[in-house]
Every structure is written in structure tokens, then in C-alpha cells.
Write an enzyme that holds these catalytic residues in place. Structure first.
Site, short mmCIF file in Angstrom:
data_model
loop_
_atom_site.label_atom_id
_atom_site.label_comp_id
_atom_site.label_asym_id
_atom_site.label_seq_id
_atom_site.Cartn_x
_atom_site.Cartn_y
_atom_site.Cartn_z
N GLY A 1 0.98 -1.31 0.03
CA GLY A 1 0.17 0.02 -0.05
C GLY A 1 0.94 1.17 0.10
O GLY A 1 1.83 1.15 -0.45
N CYS A 2 0.53 2.34 0.72
CA CYS A 2 1.16 3.67 0.78
C CYS A 2 2.57 3.26 1.19
O CYS A 2 3.15 2.88 2.38
CB CYS A 2 0.42 4.42 1.71
SG CYS A 2 1.36 6.09 2.01
N PHE A 3 3.56 3.85 0.22
CA PHE A 3 4.89 3.41 0.58
C PHE A 3 5.47 4.37 1.63
O PHE A 3 6.32 4.19 2.40
CB PHE A 3 5.64 3.69 -0.76
CG PHE A 3 5.45 4.79 -1.43
CD1 PHE A 3 5.33 5.97 -1.24
CD2 PHE A 3 6.07 4.65 -3.12
CE1 PHE A 3 5.10 7.09 -1.95
CE2 PHE A 3 5.94 5.74 -3.66
CZ PHE A 3 5.44 6.99 -3.41
#
Length: 215
Positions: free
Chosen positions: A43-45
Site C-alpha cells: 500500500g502507501c509507501f
């Protein structure tokens, strides 16, 4: 005997890190050229980078894009969809402190591996989970790790996280690197509003974020 010596070595290095700080581990790994890397999409890095920076033995994390067909992708291109790229993080670590297998155990418990539509509030292909492997050995270890999680009955759903041969990893724009330290208030607000921690704890219970010191 060899395994005992290796374990004692890990205890020594962890002790030195506790005394002199994480910089000792980085110095030691660079001096001995004893590093390995793994690329994980969760998901969001920003969040993956933040989580793994808090794992003892992790030396460096870089946010980026991988898995797609577009050369030199940008954030705008990747999040628009259609590029095949996922947001991912390249993690460099010292295997004398934390093993590849241990990192996989930590990874599973920091995401929702049953979600095939993205992660948490971030939807779409670029936010899906994946493990990118650099060698046949990494693939075997990743497949075994996945099988063990599935067999454990810890999850209510099936794991949809694919294990993919690593291709070119493109570092993201500089403003994304270490975002959680550059913009701590915005980052914490985003993470809370996105429901990441709430969902991970719902999925994993008391196993959530096991191995990550900040949790």
C-alpha cells in the site's frame, strides 16, 4: 555450533546498537559489505517505509515504483492506474541482525494480505500488496512463508498477495522519501484517517506489527 555462534553474533550486534545507536549497525554492515535487499509492496509507501525503518537490522528504505511496463514512472502516472507499477519499498538489511524470513513475517503482519483491491483507504492496482523476489532462494522462502501463514488459520480470508520476480525498481520523487519524518503531522493524520492501523489490528489481533519497534 555454527548456529549458536551466529546467534551470539546477532546478540552482540544488537547490544552494540543499543549502546551506540542504529548508526553502529549501518557502519558495521557497510564495513563488512554484509547487506541484502528485499522489495515489498504494502500500500502507501510512506507507511511501509516508516514501519520498516523501525525494524532492528534494517539499514535503509527507499520508496519507489516497480512491477510495471512504464519506464521512469512518476507518482501521477502510477496512481492514475494502467502502468502496472505498484508503490513499493526497497529495504536494505543486515542479515546478521534480521533475516529475510523474519522480514517477511513482519511484512505479513503490517498489511491486510486478504485485500485484492488496494490497502485500507487507498484503492486501485498501484496500492496492492506484493513480494518481489531477487532469487530462487528468496522465492522459495517467500512461498513457504505464505503457505505457513495460510495454514496457521490466523487470517479469516485467503492471501491474495502475489510473489513476483523483481524487475527494475524506480525510486520515487524525493519529496516522498522519508515523508513521515519530513511531514510528521500530515503523515500521522493521513495514516489515522486511512484506517491502516485499525484494520491491521482487526486482521491480525495481537500479532499486528510484530517485530516493529514503534508499534
Amino acid at each position: 555450533m555454527k548456529s549458536m555462534i551466529k546467534q551470539l553474533g546477532r546478540v552482540f550486534l544488537v547490544s552494540m546498537a543499543a549502546i551506540f545507536g542504529a548508526s553502529f549497525i549501518t557502519w558495521y554492515a557497510q564495513a563488512t559489505d554484509n547487506t541484502e535487499s528485499v522489495i515489498l509492496a504494502g500500500g502507501c509507501f510512506w507507511c511501509v517505509e516508516s514501519d520498516f525503518d523501525n525494524v532492528p537490522g534494517v539499514l535503509d528504505t527507499v520508496s519507489g515504483y516497480t512491477g510495471g511496463s512504464v519506464n521512469d514512472p512518476t507518482y501521477k502516472i502510477v496512481t492514475a492506474g494502467g502502468s502496472g507499477h505498484l508503490e513499493a519499498v526497497k529495504i536494505t538489511f543486515d542479515p546478521d541482525i534480521v533475516t529475510y524470513q523474519e522480514l517477511l513475517e513482519i511484512f505479513w503482519r503490517s498489511v491486510d494480505p486478504t485485500d485484492d483491491g488496494g490497502q485500507f483507504c487507498d484503492r486501485g492496482e498501484s496500492y496492492k500488496t506484493a513480494i518481489f523476489v531477487n532469487s530462487p532462494e528468496q522465492r522459495q522462502d517467500a512461498e513457504i512463508s505464505k503457505e505457513l501463514i495460510e495454514a496457521s488459520g490466523a487470517l479469516k480470508g485467503s492471501i491474495v498477495t502475489p510473489i513476483i520476480d523483481a524487475t527494475t525498481f524506480y525510486p520515487s520523487e524525493e519529496y516522498h522519501q522519508d515523508y513521515y519524518t519530513k511531514n510528521p503531522i500530515r503523515y500521522k493524520y493521513y495514516r489515522y484517517r486511512c484506517g491502516r492501523d485499525e484494520r491491521v489490528r482487526e486482521v491480525w489481533g495481537d500479532q499486528a506489527y510484530r517485530g516493529i519497534s514503534e508499534h
